[in-house]
Motif scaffolding. Structure first.
Motif, PDB file in Angstrom:
ATOM      1  N   SER A  97       0.845  -1.192   0.000  1.00 41.71           N
ATOM      2  CA  SER A  97       0.000   0.000   0.000  1.00 41.71           C
ATOM      3  C   SER A  97       0.880   1.242   0.000  1.00 41.71           C
ATOM      4  O   SER A  97       1.980   1.227   0.566  1.00 41.71           O
ATOM      5  N   PRO A  99       0.834   4.171   1.665  1.00 45.69           N
ATOM      6  CA  PRO A  99       1.329   4.654   2.961  1.00 45.69           C
ATOM      7  C   PRO A  99       2.428   3.765   3.541  1.00 45.69           C
ATOM      8  O   PRO A  99       3.423   4.270   4.074  1.00 45.69           O
ATOM      9  N   SER A 158       0.387  14.639   1.197  1.00 47.44           N
ATOM     10  CA  SER A 158      -0.956  14.642   0.611  1.00 47.44           C
ATOM     11  C   SER A 158      -1.143  15.854  -0.295  1.00 47.44           C
ATOM     12  O   SER A 158      -1.752  15.755  -1.371  1.00 47.44           O
ATOM     13  N   LEU A 238      -1.475  10.332   8.229  1.00 41.75           N
ATOM     14  CA  LEU A 238      -1.789   9.156   7.408  1.00 41.75           C
ATOM     15  C   LEU A 238      -3.208   9.229   6.857  1.00 41.75           C
ATOM     16  O   LEU A 238      -3.462   8.819   5.716  1.00 41.75           O
ATOM     17  N   THR A 239      -4.150   9.748   7.651  1.00 39.08           N
ATOM     18  CA  THR A 239      -5.530   9.888   7.183  1.00 39.08           C
ATOM     19  C   THR A 239      -5.615  10.866   6.016  1.00 39.08           C
ATOM     20  O   THR A 239      -6.275  10.597   5.001  1.00 39.08           O
ATOM     21  N   HIS A 242      -4.211   9.246   2.910  1.00 37.47           N
ATOM     22  CA  HIS A 242      -5.149   8.290   2.322  1.00 37.47           C
ATOM     23  C   HIS A 242      -6.254   9.017   1.560  1.00 37.47           C
ATOM     24  O   HIS A 242      -6.632   8.611   0.449  1.00 37.47           O
ATOM     25  N   GLU A 245      -4.789  10.402  -1.641  1.00 33.79           N
ATOM     26  CA  GLU A 245      -4.588   9.329  -2.616  1.00 33.79           C
ATOM     27  C   GLU A 245      -5.897   8.977  -3.327  1.00 33.79           C
ATOM     28  O   GLU A 245      -5.940   8.843  -4.558  1.00 33.79           O
ATOM     29  N   ARG A 246      -6.962   8.856  -2.556  1.00 31.18           N
ATOM     30  CA  ARG A 246      -8.259   8.517  -3.153  1.00 31.18           C
ATOM     31  C   ARG A 246      -8.757   9.631  -4.079  1.00 31.18           C
ATOM     32  O   ARG A 246      -9.271   9.357  -5.172  1.00 31.18           O
TER      33      ARG A 246
END
Length: 257
Positions: A97, A99, A158, A238-239, A242, A245-246
């Motif tokens: 993944s 991350p 991010s 990290l949130t 994510h 990334e989405r």
């Protein structure tokens, strides 16, 4: 996971050898900047200036700031370079993944960066005459700082995923980092004390100054607050990574630059 870490460690080591001039220049420039500030402060204050343990605390904050800059540029800068060279999409298609991949890469690079930081700290100590102690209690305090630093690094990463170009943001953000790590927030009182506990990496940096410069033993309650601070910012980073990334995949801009 161990195989991935060893591969990234080998990659970081090869890059250090091939671009050793840049690493040496970074050590020299970082040391010269601090020594210039040190000489300027001593000149302004006059010959009777006595720093005491304040100089040790300033050295710790400056070195932590340098390490945080390395971590920031490592995560966000890597994402930007991968996008420029057109290999970012390949990384996101790997069995790991994103991350986990970038965190492992950052940890592997950290082993190299700690060597450079140790060189910087050694040269600064020789030039300024500081005498820092390194008891075992400094390790858990240092871990809380790393958690917060990687959390902020993934938050900046991010933005790098979404915007592709973040050099100016990183340049501005480095001054905010200097405030977070160099200002002794552990000496604040009242409402400012609460603010110091909420700032990223500030509680951990305060613990390191207490342990290394002032000889104060590590207290469980202060360590718990610093660990909670670092864990929250790490989870937040990290949130955000994510979510970025989405959103980047949804826009179809992962391979674009």
């Amino acid at each position: 996971m161990l195989e991935l870490f060893l591969a990234e460690l080998r990659r970081s080591w090869i890059q250090l050898l091939r671009y050793s001039t840049e690493a040496i220049a970074g050590i020299v420039i970082t040391t010269v900047v601090f020594y210039g500030l040190f000489l300027s402060a001593r000149y302004i204050a006059g010959p009777n200036l006595q720093f005491g343990d304040r100089l040790d605390a300033v050295v710790i904050g400056y070195v932590l700031w340098t390490l945080a800059l390395f971590i920031m540029s490592d995560v966000a800068g890597n994402l930007q370079r991968e996008a420029q060279t057109g290999t970012l999409e390949q990384l996101f298609l790997s069995p790991y993944s994103p991350p986990r991949l970038f965190l492992t890469r950052a940890l592997a690079s950290l082993t190299i960066q700690l060597t450079l930081i140790a060189c910087i700290l050694g040269v600064i100590s020789l030039l300024t005459g500081t005498r820092l102690s390194f008891p075992p209690a400094v390790l858990p305090a240092f871990a809380t700082v790393l958690l917060g630093a990687y959390g902020l690094a993934f938050a900046m990463g991010s933005l790098s995923l979404l915007l592709k170009q973040v050099q100016q943001l990183l340049g501005i953000f480095q001054f905010a980092l200097l405030f977070l790590l160099a200002v002794p927030s552990e000496t604040w009182s009242g409402p400012m004390r609460l603010l110091g506990l909420l700032l990223p990496m500030a509680p951990g940096a305060g613990l390191m100054r207490d342990v290394m410069a002032r000889g104060v033993p590590l207290k469980a309650d202060n360590f718990g607050l610093a660990l909670l601070n670092g864990a929250i910012y790490f989870a937040l980073g990290l949130t955000l990574f994510h979510l970025a990334e989405r959103e980047t995949k949804r826009r179809g801009k992962l391979a674009g630059y």
